[in-house]
Design a protein around this motif. Sequence first.
Motif, mmCIF file in Angstrom:
data_model
loop_
_atom_site.group_PDB
_atom_site.id
_atom_site.type_symbol
_atom_site.label_atom_id
_atom_site.label_comp_id
_atom_site.label_asym_id
_atom_site.label_seq_id
_atom_site.Cartn_x
_atom_site.Cartn_y
_atom_site.Cartn_z
ATOM 1 N N ARG A 136 18.526 4.950 114.385
ATOM 2 C CA ARG A 136 18.073 5.019 112.990
ATOM 3 C C ARG A 136 16.683 5.645 112.890
ATOM 4 N NH1 ARG A 136 20.938 1.267 109.196
ATOM 5 N NH2 ARG A 136 22.778 0.606 110.368
ATOM 6 N N MET A 137 15.827 5.351 113.866
ATOM 7 C CA MET A 137 14.490 5.955 113.886
ATOM 8 C C MET A 137 14.595 7.464 114.091
ATOM 9 S SD MET A 137 12.148 3.606 113.405
ATOM 10 C CE MET A 137 10.770 4.589 113.933
ATOM 11 N N LEU A 138 15.482 7.893 114.988
ATOM 12 C CA LEU A 138 15.691 9.331 115.193
ATOM 13 C C LEU A 138 16.197 9.996 113.916
ATOM 14 C CD1 LEU A 138 17.250 9.479 118.766
ATOM 15 C CD2 LEU A 138 15.094 10.501 118.032
ATOM 16 N N THR A 139 17.128 9.353 113.240
ATOM 17 C CA THR A 139 17.662 9.890 111.986
ATOM 18 C C THR A 139 16.562 9.984 110.934
ATOM 19 O OG1 THR A 139 19.860 9.025 112.471
ATOM 20 C CG2 THR A 139 19.366 9.513 110.157
ATOM 21 N N LYS A 140 15.731 8.953 110.838
ATOM 22 C CA LYS A 140 14.613 8.953 109.886
ATOM 23 C C LYS A 140 13.653 10.102 110.202
ATOM 24 C CE LYS A 140 10.938 5.812 108.242
ATOM 25 N NZ LYS A 140 9.883 6.789 108.225
ATOM 26 N N ALA A 141 13.280 10.237 111.467
ATOM 27 C CA ALA A 141 12.359 11.304 111.864
ATOM 28 C C ALA A 141 12.959 12.674 111.582
ATOM 29 C CB ALA A 141 12.006 11.173 113.351
ATOM 30 N N HIS A 142 14.243 12.842 111.862
ATOM 31 C CA HIS A 142 14.913 14.115 111.625
ATOM 32 C C HIS A 142 14.859 14.472 110.133
ATOM 33 C CE1 HIS A 142 17.613 17.400 112.493
ATOM 34 N NE2 HIS A 142 18.451 16.983 111.570
ATOM 35 N N GLY A 143 15.118 13.494 109.280
ATOM 36 C CA GLY A 143 15.039 13.732 107.839
ATOM 37 C C GLY A 143 13.640 14.114 107.393
ATOM 38 N N GLU A 144 12.636 13.493 107.991
ATOM 39 C CA GLU A 144 11.252 13.819 107.641
ATOM 40 C C GLU A 144 10.870 15.224 108.111
ATOM 41 O OE1 GLU A 144 9.063 10.527 109.268
ATOM 42 O OE2 GLU A 144 9.767 9.169 107.698
ATOM 43 N N ILE A 145 11.384 15.614 109.285
ATOM 44 C CA ILE A 145 11.152 16.985 109.762
ATOM 45 C C ILE A 145 11.784 17.985 108.790
ATOM 46 C CG2 ILE A 145 11.777 18.657 111.563
ATOM 47 C CD1 ILE A 145 11.531 16.276 113.574
ATOM 48 N N ASP A 146 13.026 17.723 108.388
ATOM 49 C CA ASP A 146 13.712 18.615 107.447
ATOM 50 C C ASP A 146 12.968 18.699 106.117
ATOM 51 O OD1 ASP A 146 15.643 19.046 109.349
ATOM 52 O OD2 ASP A 146 17.209 17.896 108.337
ATOM 53 N N ASP A 147 12.509 17.555 105.613
ATOM 54 C CA ASP A 147 11.794 17.541 104.339
ATOM 55 C C ASP A 147 10.501 18.347 104.436
ATOM 56 O OD1 ASP A 147 13.791 15.958 103.281
ATOM 57 O OD2 ASP A 147 12.624 14.093 103.384
ATOM 58 N N ALA A 148 9.765 18.174 105.534
ATOM 59 C CA ALA A 148 8.491 18.885 105.698
ATOM 60 C C ALA A 148 8.700 20.388 105.867
ATOM 61 C CB ALA A 148 7.724 18.326 106.897
ATOM 62 N N ALA A 149 9.788 20.761 106.556
ATOM 63 C CA ALA A 149 10.047 22.182 106.817
ATOM 64 C C ALA A 149 10.767 22.853 105.659
ATOM 65 C CB ALA A 149 10.872 22.335 108.099
ATOM 66 N N GLY A 150 11.406 22.067 104.808
ATOM 67 C CA GLY A 150 12.162 22.644 103.708
ATOM 68 C C GLY A 150 13.460 23.295 104.123
ATOM 69 N N ARG A 151 13.938 22.942 105.297
ATOM 70 C CA ARG A 151 15.191 23.497 105.792
ATOM 71 C C ARG A 151 15.778 22.532 106.816
ATOM 72 N NH1 ARG A 151 13.932 24.978 110.869
ATOM 73 N NH2 ARG A 151 11.786 25.594 111.281
ATOM 74 N N ALA A 152 17.044 22.765 107.141
ATOM 75 C CA ALA A 152 17.711 21.939 108.148
ATOM 76 C C ALA A 152 17.241 22.361 109.531
ATOM 77 C CB ALA A 152 19.220 22.088 108.043
ATOM 78 N N SER A 153 16.910 21.387 110.341
ATOM 79 C CA SER A 153 16.463 21.668 111.700
ATOM 80 C C SER A 153 17.532 21.227 112.706
ATOM 81 C CB SER A 153 15.146 20.926 111.982
ATOM 82 O OG SER A 153 15.332 19.538 111.783
ATOM 83 N N ARG A 154 17.254 21.488 113.958
ATOM 84 C CA ARG A 154 18.194 21.085 115.005
ATOM 85 C C ARG A 154 18.222 19.563 115.089
ATOM 86 N NH1 ARG A 154 16.509 23.814 120.383
ATOM 87 N NH2 ARG A 154 17.481 21.885 120.984
ATOM 88 N N PRO A 155 19.403 19.000 115.334
ATOM 89 C CA PRO A 155 19.476 17.533 115.465
ATOM 90 C C PRO A 155 18.656 17.039 116.656
ATOM 91 C CG PRO A 155 21.662 18.504 115.228
ATOM 92 C CD PRO A 155 20.696 19.631 115.393
ATOM 93 N N LEU A 156 18.045 15.880 116.478
ATOM 94 C CA LEU A 156 17.310 15.240 117.556
ATOM 95 C C LEU A 156 18.293 14.465 118.413
ATOM 96 C CD1 LEU A 156 14.299 13.873 115.503
ATOM 97 C CD2 LEU A 156 14.363 15.906 116.918
ATOM 98 N N ALA A 157 18.127 14.522 119.718
ATOM 99 C CA ALA A 157 19.019 13.808 120.617
ATOM 100 C C ALA A 157 18.237 12.781 121.413
ATOM 101 C CB ALA A 157 19.686 14.796 121.579
ATOM 102 N N VAL A 158 18.967 11.832 121.923
ATOM 103 C CA VAL A 158 18.363 10.771 122.744
ATOM 104 C C VAL A 158 18.050 11.327 124.114
ATOM 105 C CG1 VAL A 158 18.695 8.513 123.755
ATOM 106 C CG2 VAL A 158 19.614 9.002 121.517
#
Length: 91
Positions: free
Chosen positions: A69-91
């Motif tokens: 869930r933390m990875l998903t949260k961080a991924h969403g914040e990266i996308d929001d800051a960049a204004g675009r979809a980024s690569r998925p974060l992996a464990v």
Amino acid sequence: MTDAVVGWHVELEFEEDAHRTRAAALVRLPDGSEVRAHGYAHRHRSDDNQPRIGEEIAGARALNELAMRMLTKAHGEIDDAAGRASRPLAV
């Protein structure tokens, strides 16, 4: 540049009966947000009743879910800051 010490407080709570253990995990982040997750363990009827083992399994599963869930949260914040979809974060 000054290094800052940041801490997160993670809480784990357990509920148990004779056959099941439920773990609830919660992390409070410095921005005031919270992330929650749950994990479960089931004792096979032929296994000895060892609550500590059930807590370890359920707790590990809750922490694993919390990490995802933390990875998903961080991924969403990266996308929001960049204004675009980024690569998925992996464990």
